[in-house]
Scaffold this motif. Structure first.
Motif, PDB file in Angstrom:
ATOM      1  N   UNK A  72       0.829  -1.203   0.000  1.00  0.00           N
ATOM      2  CA  UNK A  72       0.000   0.000   0.000  1.00  0.00           C
ATOM      3  C   UNK A  72       0.867   1.258   0.000  1.00  0.00           C
ATOM      4  N   UNK A  73       1.908   1.262   0.829  1.00  0.00           N
ATOM      5  CA  UNK A  73       2.791   2.424   0.919  1.00  0.00           C
ATOM      6  C   UNK A  73       3.556   2.653  -0.392  1.00  0.00           C
ATOM      7  N   UNK A  74       3.974   1.577  -1.050  1.00  0.00           N
ATOM      8  CA  UNK A  74       4.692   1.710  -2.323  1.00  0.00           C
ATOM      9  C   UNK A  74       3.750   2.257  -3.399  1.00  0.00           C
ATOM     10  N   UNK A  75       2.558   1.681  -3.517  1.00  0.00           N
ATOM     11  CA  UNK A  75       1.592   2.118  -4.533  1.00  0.00           C
ATOM     12  C   UNK A  75       1.195   3.580  -4.355  1.00  0.00           C
ATOM     13  N   UNK A  76       0.998   3.986  -3.107  1.00  0.00           N
ATOM     14  CA  UNK A  76       0.538   5.357  -2.859  1.00  0.00           C
ATOM     15  C   UNK A  76       1.674   6.371  -2.832  1.00  0.00           C
ATOM     16  N   UNK A  77       2.900   5.905  -2.775  1.00  0.00           N
ATOM     17  CA  UNK A  77       4.040   6.827  -2.721  1.00  0.00           C
ATOM     18  C   UNK A  77       4.278   7.376  -1.334  1.00  0.00           C
ATOM     19  N   UNK A  78       3.706   6.723  -0.318  1.00  0.00           N
ATOM     20  CA  UNK A  78       3.851   7.197   1.057  1.00  0.00           C
ATOM     21  C   UNK A  78       5.094   6.645   1.744  1.00  0.00           C
ATOM     22  N   UNK A 120      15.950   7.019 -16.528  1.00  0.00           N
ATOM     23  CA  UNK A 120      14.860   6.327 -17.235  1.00  0.00           C
ATOM     24  C   UNK A 120      15.410   5.438 -18.337  1.00  0.00           C
ATOM     25  N   UNK A 121      14.785   4.274 -18.548  1.00  0.00           N
ATOM     26  CA  UNK A 121      15.204   3.410 -19.660  1.00  0.00           C
ATOM     27  C   UNK A 121      14.798   4.052 -20.986  1.00  0.00           C
ATOM     28  N   UNK A 122      15.464   3.647 -22.084  1.00  0.00           N
ATOM     29  CA  UNK A 122      15.079   4.211 -23.384  1.00  0.00           C
ATOM     30  C   UNK A 122      13.634   3.845 -23.716  1.00  0.00           C
ATOM     31  N   UNK A 156      13.069  -5.394  -4.172  1.00  0.00           N
ATOM     32  CA  UNK A 156      13.473  -4.301  -5.062  1.00  0.00           C
ATOM     33  C   UNK A 156      12.239  -3.946  -5.876  1.00  0.00           C
ATOM     34  N   UNK A 157      11.850  -2.673  -5.848  1.00  0.00           N
ATOM     35  CA  UNK A 157      10.633  -2.232  -6.527  1.00  0.00           C
ATOM     36  C   UNK A 157      10.876  -0.971  -7.325  1.00  0.00           C
ATOM     37  N   UNK A 158      10.094  -0.794  -8.373  1.00  0.00           N
ATOM     38  CA  UNK A 158      10.130   0.456  -9.136  1.00  0.00           C
ATOM     39  C   UNK A 158       9.560   1.544  -8.239  1.00  0.00           C
ATOM     40  N   UNK A 165       9.802   7.330 -10.473  1.00  0.00           N
ATOM     41  CA  UNK A 165       9.097   6.377 -11.320  1.00  0.00           C
ATOM     42  C   UNK A 165      10.011   5.327 -11.923  1.00  0.00           C
ATOM     43  N   UNK A 166       9.929   5.151 -13.240  1.00  0.00           N
ATOM     44  CA  UNK A 166      10.729   4.145 -13.939  1.00  0.00           C
ATOM     45  C   UNK A 166      12.225   4.420 -13.874  1.00  0.00           C
ATOM     46  N   UNK A 167      12.597   5.616 -13.510  1.00  0.00           N
ATOM     47  CA  UNK A 167      14.016   5.972 -13.450  1.00  0.00           C
ATOM     48  C   UNK A 167      14.653   5.734 -12.103  1.00  0.00           C
ATOM     49  N   UNK A 168      13.923   5.081 -11.183  1.00  0.00           N
ATOM     50  CA  UNK A 168      14.465   4.845  -9.843  1.00  0.00           C
ATOM     51  C   UNK A 168      13.888   3.559  -9.267  1.00  0.00           C
TER      52      UNK A 168
END
Length: 177
Positions: A72-78, A120-122, A156-158, A165-168
């Motif tokens: 929940x914390x990962x999805x919400x960015x909390x 970020x990936x190409x 390990x999560x995006x 986002x995708x760059x971290x």
């Protein structure tokens, strides 16, 4: 088909090689090759080679899922990363070295959430124009798996958009025992 044994020269080379290799996981023992069968003293046949057992603990791999609170914390960015390292713009070798240093520092400081900025990936294979854009992102999974801290990584999560986002990536470390 029976395997041929090593000659004494080959055995000496193998022994020298195994002594020069640094294990991926400290504390793991590397067994030597079994010795080739030797003729029995009574001349009736060959004695069985001795095989050394490797006594290693099973490696702990990052979890595919975390408990619902973490999810929940990962999805919400909390999540609030305890430490951040920015790798984009570095060469592969410099980024790998900095990642290992960051993991060591994070573990020593009891950090739970390490934010690793990779860039970020190409967007598409043709968009990279032949450059190595996204090379760090492509290697980081392997680096984390083969790190001496791999067994201390819980997941390990995006990262959430607010953290790149995708760059971290979030590298969630296990608690010390």
């Amino acid at each position: 088909m029976p395997r041929r044994g090593l000659t004494s020269d080959e055995q000496a080379l193998w022994t020298a090689l195994t002594r020069s290799v640094r294990p991926l996981r400290p504390g793991a023992r590397i067994s030597s090759l079994p010795t080739p069968p030797t003729p029995a003293k009574d001349g009736t046949g060959l004695t069985a080679p001795s095989v050394q057992a490797v006594a290693t603990a099973p490696a702990r791999t990052p979890a595919a899922t975390l408990d619902s609170g973490w999810e929940r914390r990962i999805r919400s960015g909390n999540l609030t990363p305890d430490m951040t390292i920015d790798l984009h713009g570095h060469s592969l070798s410099a980024a790998h070295s900095r990642l290992n240093q960051a993991l060591a520092s994070a573990w020593a400081r009891d950090v739970r959430i390490l934010l690793v900025v990779t860039g970020k990936p190409p967007k598409s294979p043709s968009a990279s124009g032949g450059s190595r854009r996204g090379a760090i992102r492509g290697e980081i999974g392997h680096w984390l798996e083969t790190s001496s801290y791999a067994d201390r990584i819980a997941s390990v999560r995006i990262a959430h958009r607010r953290h790149g986002g995708d760059g971290a990536l979030y590298v969630i470390l296990r608690r010390k025992k």
